[in-house]
Enzyme design. Structure first.
Site, PDB file in Angstrom:
ATOM      1  N   ARG A   1      33.546  41.986  38.354  1.00 33.76           N
ATOM      2  CA  ARG A   1      33.141  40.575  38.306  1.00 33.76           C
ATOM      3  C   ARG A   1      32.331  40.278  37.046  1.00 33.76           C
ATOM      4  NH1 ARG A   1      36.249  41.184  40.911  1.00 33.76           N
ATOM      5  NH2 ARG A   1      36.635  40.846  43.100  1.00 33.76           N
TER       6      ARG A   1
ATOM      7  N   SER B   1      33.214  34.451  47.969  1.00 38.21           N
ATOM      8  CA  SER B   1      32.109  35.398  48.196  1.00 38.21           C
ATOM      9  C   SER B   1      30.861  34.875  47.494  1.00 38.21           C
ATOM     10  CB  SER B   1      32.460  36.766  47.614  1.00 38.21           C
ATOM     11  OG  SER B   1      33.649  37.228  48.198  1.00 38.21           O
TER      12      SER B   1
ATOM     13  N   GLU C   1      27.336  35.606  43.207  1.00 37.08           N
ATOM     14  CA  GLU C   1      28.532  35.676  42.356  1.00 37.08           C
ATOM     15  C   GLU C   1      28.784  34.348  41.614  1.00 37.08           C
ATOM     16  OE1 GLU C   1      32.255  37.414  43.953  1.00 37.08           O
ATOM     17  OE2 GLU C   1      33.237  35.692  43.037  1.00 37.08           O
TER      18      GLU C   1
HETATM   19  C1  LIG Z   1      37.774  30.242  49.009  1.00 36.19           C
HETATM   20  C2  LIG Z   1      37.486  30.997  47.723  1.00 36.19           C
HETATM   21  C3  LIG Z   1      37.969  32.289  47.558  1.00 36.19           C
HETATM   22  C4  LIG Z   1      37.726  32.993  46.361  1.00 36.19           C
HETATM   23  N1  LIG Z   1      38.219  34.262  46.230  1.00 36.19           N
HETATM   24  C5  LIG Z   1      37.996  34.954  45.084  1.00 36.19           C
HETATM   25  C6  LIG Z   1      38.502  36.277  44.935  1.00 36.19           C
HETATM   26  O1  LIG Z   1      39.195  36.811  45.807  1.00 36.19           O
HETATM   27  N2  LIG Z   1      38.232  36.938  43.787  1.00 36.19           N
HETATM   28  C7  LIG Z   1      37.495  36.370  42.771  1.00 36.19           C
HETATM   29  O2  LIG Z   1      37.274  37.038  41.748  1.00 36.19           O
HETATM   30  N3  LIG Z   1      37.005  35.113  42.892  1.00 36.19           N
HETATM   31  C8  LIG Z   1      37.243  34.399  44.006  1.00 36.19           C
HETATM   32  N4  LIG Z   1      36.733  33.120  44.142  1.00 36.19           N
HETATM   33  C9  LIG Z   1      35.926  32.537  43.056  1.00 36.19           C
HETATM   34  C10 LIG Z   1      36.728  31.617  42.100  1.00 36.19           C
HETATM   35  O3  LIG Z   1      37.895  31.143  42.722  1.00 36.19           O
HETATM   36  C11 LIG Z   1      37.125  32.313  40.805  1.00 36.19           C
HETATM   37  O4  LIG Z   1      35.985  32.797  40.151  1.00 36.19           O
HETATM   38  C12 LIG Z   1      37.890  31.375  39.864  1.00 36.19           C
HETATM   39  O5  LIG Z   1      38.392  32.100  38.774  1.00 36.19           O
HETATM   40  C13 LIG Z   1      37.040  30.231  39.345  1.00 36.19           C
HETATM   41  O6  LIG Z   1      37.916  29.324  38.676  1.00 36.19           O
HETATM   42  P1  LIG Z   1      37.522  27.812  38.468  1.00 36.19           P
HETATM   43  O7  LIG Z   1      38.547  27.211  37.591  1.00 36.19           O
HETATM   44  O8  LIG Z   1      37.314  27.163  39.784  1.00 36.19           O
HETATM   45  O9  LIG Z   1      36.135  27.955  37.695  1.00 36.19           O
HETATM   46  P2  LIG Z   1      34.908  26.922  37.740  1.00 36.19           P
HETATM   47  O10 LIG Z   1      34.219  27.033  39.055  1.00 36.19           O
HETATM   48  O11 LIG Z   1      35.324  25.588  37.283  1.00 36.19           O
HETATM   49  O12 LIG Z   1      33.965  27.602  36.641  1.00 36.19           O
HETATM   50  C14 LIG Z   1      33.311  28.827  36.905  1.00 36.19           C
HETATM   51  C15 LIG Z   1      32.575  29.287  35.638  1.00 36.19           C
HETATM   52  O13 LIG Z   1      33.526  29.584  34.622  1.00 36.19           O
HETATM   53  C16 LIG Z   1      33.350  28.718  33.498  1.00 36.19           C
HETATM   54  N5  LIG Z   1      34.678  28.331  33.037  1.00 36.19           N
HETATM   55  C17 LIG Z   1      35.653  27.684  33.730  1.00 36.19           C
HETATM   56  N6  LIG Z   1      36.751  27.550  32.951  1.00 36.19           N
HETATM   57  C18 LIG Z   1      36.452  28.141  31.779  1.00 36.19           C
HETATM   58  C19 LIG Z   1      37.164  28.336  30.558  1.00 36.19           C
HETATM   59  N7  LIG Z   1      38.405  27.896  30.375  1.00 36.19           N
HETATM   60  N8  LIG Z   1      36.536  28.994  29.540  1.00 36.19           N
HETATM   61  C20 LIG Z   1      35.278  29.445  29.673  1.00 36.19           C
HETATM   62  N9  LIG Z   1      34.557  29.281  30.792  1.00 36.19           N
HETATM   63  C21 LIG Z   1      35.136  28.635  31.827  1.00 36.19           C
HETATM   64  C22 LIG Z   1      32.544  27.532  34.011  1.00 36.19           C
HETATM   65  O14 LIG Z   1      31.791  26.928  32.968  1.00 36.19           O
HETATM   66  C23 LIG Z   1      31.668  28.220  35.040  1.00 36.19           C
HETATM   67  O15 LIG Z   1      30.596  28.860  34.410  1.00 36.19           O
HETATM   68  C24 LIG Z   1      36.965  32.386  45.326  1.00 36.19           C
HETATM   69  C25 LIG Z   1      36.478  31.086  45.499  1.00 36.19           C
HETATM   70  C26 LIG Z   1      36.750  30.392  46.686  1.00 36.19           C
HETATM   71  C27 LIG Z   1      36.227  28.990  46.853  1.00 36.19           C
END
Ligand SMILES: Cc1cc2nc3c(=O)[nH]c(=O)nc-3n(C[C@H](O)[C@H](O)[C@H](O)COP(=O)(O)OP(=O)(O)OC[C@H]3O[C@@H](n4cnc5c(N)ncnc54)[C@H](O)[C@@H]3O)c2cc1C
Length: 368
Positions: free
Chosen positions: A162, A251, A358
């Site tokens: 992570r 998580s 996380e």
């Molecule tokens: C129900 C659920 C289940 C999940 N399961 C998992 C899992 O199994 N494994 C796992 O690893 N994660 C999991 N996650 C966490 C999450 O889905 C991931 O971390 C995902 O990659 C976040 O993507 P996002 O576009 O929503 O990011 P956001 O929430 O929009 O952003 C998260 C962070 O990344 C930054 N960011 C976003 N896009 C970019 C970009 N293009 N360049 C630079 N920085 C950026 C943002 O500024 C912020 O700091 C889960 C979340 C939920 C709600």
């Protein structure tokens, strides 16, 4: 539905308004919006799926750049591999579904993870024995330090559990809004997928059991995808708007990585996973945060009952998984933070182990 209200764009459905909201659907718009905010010294929050962030009820005092770039482009197809470039804003699970439909191996076990493709390298998203570092070749990113587009290879991203070099440039803090987003803004992600038609070797015991297979065996891609989606669904880890157990950031705590003697001091039934990362000098073990939480007395649904510190049922641990912190419909960010603080402190008191959140915390932190 006010566009600038973060609660309308985050999967936990909490967070106050942003001062300015810019949605970008081309790379040029994206780099211009970032460069403009940085030139004006305006706090910048890059948001894509909003599934890994918890933003303060007071909102964000700066510009939110909402990433909506789209596209899957095949760069090269050899006898063995397909190289693809995916726009940062493209929904991650749509990419997985596409790869499975095309018979391309590598990301099938990452089915059902919410959010965008560009965010996958940020914390090296992973699940069911796979993570993005295994298929990622390189990224193109806007480097805010030098104001230009750069390419970073998988090695240069220094992936860990992570973790990546990108994530380490985000400062989670109540006051440092200037660093709410990382130094590198991912524009596109290049993956190497394999033309095998069957899955990568299964590396996760629960997935192997569900498929009635041994570890290291393979299965048809579609079967892996469906089984992972079913397993995730049973834990509230696939988003459904009608299910409050999925109104979360997934998580809430990472699995702690501890020295071998700390792991040895836990009861025999505490799950332990071997863990080694480049540069580690001491032998470490990964523990299950869910187990530590559960066995510190915080069971599924903790917070729903009218008990002290339970924020009157507005927020609670998921009723399906102790690792997810959920909004039961009317929660504020502060409600979620309150439950998280109680759980973190209870685990520390019971096991002497410090749980680390996380999601990226923006304008908010757990209690001292
Ligand atoms: C129900 C659920 C289940 C999940 N399961 C998992 C899992 O199994 N494994 C796992 O690893 N994660 C999991 N996650 C966490 C999450 O889905 C991931 O971390 C995902 O990659 C976040 O993507 P996002 O576009 O929503 O990011 P956001 O929430 O929009 O952003 C998260 C962070 O990344 C930054 N960011 C976003 N896009 C970019 C970009 N293009 N360049 C630079 N920085 C950026 C943002 O500024 C912020 O700091 C889960 C979340 C939920 C709600």
């Amino acid at each position: 539905m006010p566009e600038n209200l973060l609660a309308n764009h985050t999967t936990a459905r909490v967070g106050g308004p942003a001062t300015t909201w810019v949605t970008v659907s081309t790379e040029k718009q994206l780099t211009t919006a970032i460069a403009d905010a940085d030139a004006a010294n305006t706090p910048l929050l890059v948001l894509a799926g909003g599934s890994n962030m918890l933003v303060a009820d007071a909102g964000f005092p700066g510009t939110v750049v909402h990433l909506a770039t789209q596209g899957i482009e095949i760069l090269e197809s050899t006898e063995e591999y397909v190289y693809v470039r995916i726009a940062a804003g493209h929904e991650w699970d749509a990419v997985v579904a596409w790869s499975v439909a095309e018979g391309l191996t590598g990301i099938e076990a990452l089915s059902g993870i919410p959010g965008s493709t560009g965010a996958t390298p940020v914390q090296n998203v992973g699940a069911y024995g796979a993570d993005i570092s295994k298929t990622l070749v390189s990224i193109r990113a806007w480097d805010r330090q030098v104001n230009r587009i750069v390419t970073l290879t998988g090695d240069e991203l220094e992936f860990g559990y992570r973790d990546s070099i990108i994530k380490r440039t985000i400062a989670s803090s109540t006051t440092n809004f200037y660093h709410a987003s990382p130094r590198w803004i991912v524009l596109s992600v290049d993956l190497q997928l394999v033309k095998t038609g069957t899955s990568a070797p299964i590396r996760y015991p629960q997935l192997a059991r569900a498929l009635d297979l041994e570890l290291e065996q393979s299965a048809p891609l579609e079967q892996i995808r469906q089984t992972v989606l079913d397993l995730r669904g049973s834990k509230g880890m696939v988003l459904y708007s009608y299910d409050h157990d999925t109104w979360s950031t997934g998580s809430f705590f990472t699995n702690p990585i501890v020295p071998i003697d700390v792991a040895a001091s836990l009861p025999a039934d505490a799950p332990r996973f071997p863990h080694h990362e480049a540069g580690d000098t001491t032998e470490t073990v990964k523990l299950s945060a869910a187990w530590l939480i559960d066995h510190a007395g915080f069971n599924k649904g903790f917070g729903l009952q009218d008990e002290p510190n339970t924020v009157n049922g507005r927020a609670s641990l998921s009723t399906k998984h102790t690792l997810a912190l959920t909004n039961r419909g009317a929660a504020s960010t502060q409600d979620l933070v309150q439950i998280a603080t109680v759980v973190r402190d209870g685990v520390a008191a019971k096991w002497g182990i410090h749980l680390v959140p996380e999601p990226v915390l923006i304008g908010v932190q757990l209690g001292a």
